[in-house]
Enzyme design. Structure first.
Site, PDB file in Angstrom:
ATOM      1  N   HIS A  26       0.764  -1.398   0.429  1.00 15.90           N
ATOM      2  CA  HIS A  26      -0.155  -0.064  -0.100  1.00 15.90           C
ATOM      3  C   HIS A  26       0.655   0.854   0.329  1.00 15.90           C
ATOM      4  CE1 HIS A  26      -3.456  -2.649   1.799  1.00 15.90           C
ATOM      5  NE2 HIS A  26      -2.276  -3.036   2.167  1.00 15.90           N
ATOM      6  N   TYR A  27       0.428   2.284  -0.826  1.00 14.49           N
ATOM      7  CA  TYR A  27       0.421   3.238  -0.021  1.00 14.49           C
ATOM      8  C   TYR A  27      -0.166   4.036   1.396  1.00 14.49           C
ATOM      9  CZ  TYR A  27      -2.286   6.264  -3.547  1.00 14.49           C
ATOM     10  OH  TYR A  27      -3.158   7.264  -3.925  1.00 14.49           O
ATOM     11  N   GLU A  91       2.429  -1.104   4.545  1.00 17.38           N
ATOM     12  CA  GLU A  91       2.093   0.433   4.274  1.00 17.38           C
ATOM     13  C   GLU A  91       3.408   1.295   3.846  1.00 17.38           C
ATOM     14  OE1 GLU A  91      -0.493   2.591   3.983  1.00 17.38           O
ATOM     15  OE2 GLU A  91      -2.193   0.834   4.320  1.00 17.38           O
ATOM     16  N   HIS A 133      -2.823  -2.992  -2.928  1.00 17.12           N
ATOM     17  CA  HIS A 133      -4.049  -2.949  -2.830  1.00 17.12           C
ATOM     18  C   HIS A 133      -5.036  -2.384  -4.408  1.00 17.12           C
ATOM     19  CE1 HIS A 133      -6.704  -0.995   0.924  1.00 17.12           C
ATOM     20  NE2 HIS A 133      -6.959  -2.174   0.251  1.00 17.12           N
TER      21      HIS A 133
END
Ligand SMILES: [Zn+2]
Length: 228
Positions: A26-27, A91, A133
């Protein structure tokens, strides 16, 4: 590898016997890494992840891998609709498309590569289950986005990538693109969204959602690399 412990209360048990065989990248999509870290550890937010990688390369550990973190949400990959139960979530700090999407610094990418290699040394996660994601939720997510250096990760053995010799021009049929996307792992609905998500991950130079020969060839190469 060096991890900074920063526990989040947002997790639960994994179901009995759940395999851990998906890795979701993810970011953070927030203005700062600190804001993301705070949110991922706020009991009110009901979100978390296992690791967070800062832009300066620091790696925070929020949830134990044996526990079920809350990062993936609604979506599907290769028929799995409860991705949180089977996955590890990372993340990666970046403001994202909403707050000023920018390249991921090399030091951050190196940290992500080291973290992924560490996880893969301990876990049997197939390369075609290392996903964005946006791959599992193409109707509502864009992260980590088209600037994320998937090709660089692939050079380090992380994720599925076509071997160049497997993807001659014309290897794939444009008419088969949507079916090939589903074979790769995308959900059955919303072909146009699948195509955009695929392009963000595997053909970031042109994210128009259109079926073209280059996409067909890359997809054929990916499926050949996986199924060889
Ligand atoms: Zn995400």
């Amino acid at each position: 590898m060096h991890l900074i412990n920063h526990p989040s209360p947002n997790f639960g048990p994994r179901p009995d016997g759940a395999e851990i065989d998906i890795l979701v990248l993810h970011y953070t999509g927030m203005r700062t890494g600190q804001a993301a870290l705070d949110r991922l550890c706020d009991p009110q937010s009901m979100v978390s992840c296992h690791y967070l990688v800062e832009e300066d390369g620091r790696v925070f550990k929020l949830v134990d891998e044996d526990m079920r973190a809350w990062h993936a949400g609604r979506g599907i990959w290769q028929g799995c609709e409860d991705v949180n139960s089977r996955s590890i979530g990372i993340e990666i700090v970046n403001p994202g498309h909403e707050f000023g999407y920018r390249p991921f610094p090399d030091i951050q990418t190196s940290a992500v590569i080291n973290l992924c290699r560490d996880i893969l040394s301990r876990r049997a996660i197939p390369s075609d289950r290392i996903i964005a994601h946006s791959d599992m939720a193409p109707d509502r997510k864009e992260d980590p986005g088209e600037l994320f250096p998937w090709a660089q990760l692939a050079q380090h053995g992380i994720g599925l990538w076509p071997a160049r010799q497997d993807t001659p021009h014309g290897a794939g049929n444009i008419a088969d693109i949507d079916a090939m996307l589903i074979r790769l792992g995308y959900g059955p609905a919303q072909s146009d969204k699948n195509r955009v998500a695929f392009q963000r991950h595997w053909r970031p130079s042109n994210i128009d959602g259109k079926a073209d020969q280059a996409c067909a060839d890359i997809l054929a190469g990916l499926l050949a690399a996986r199924d060889q």
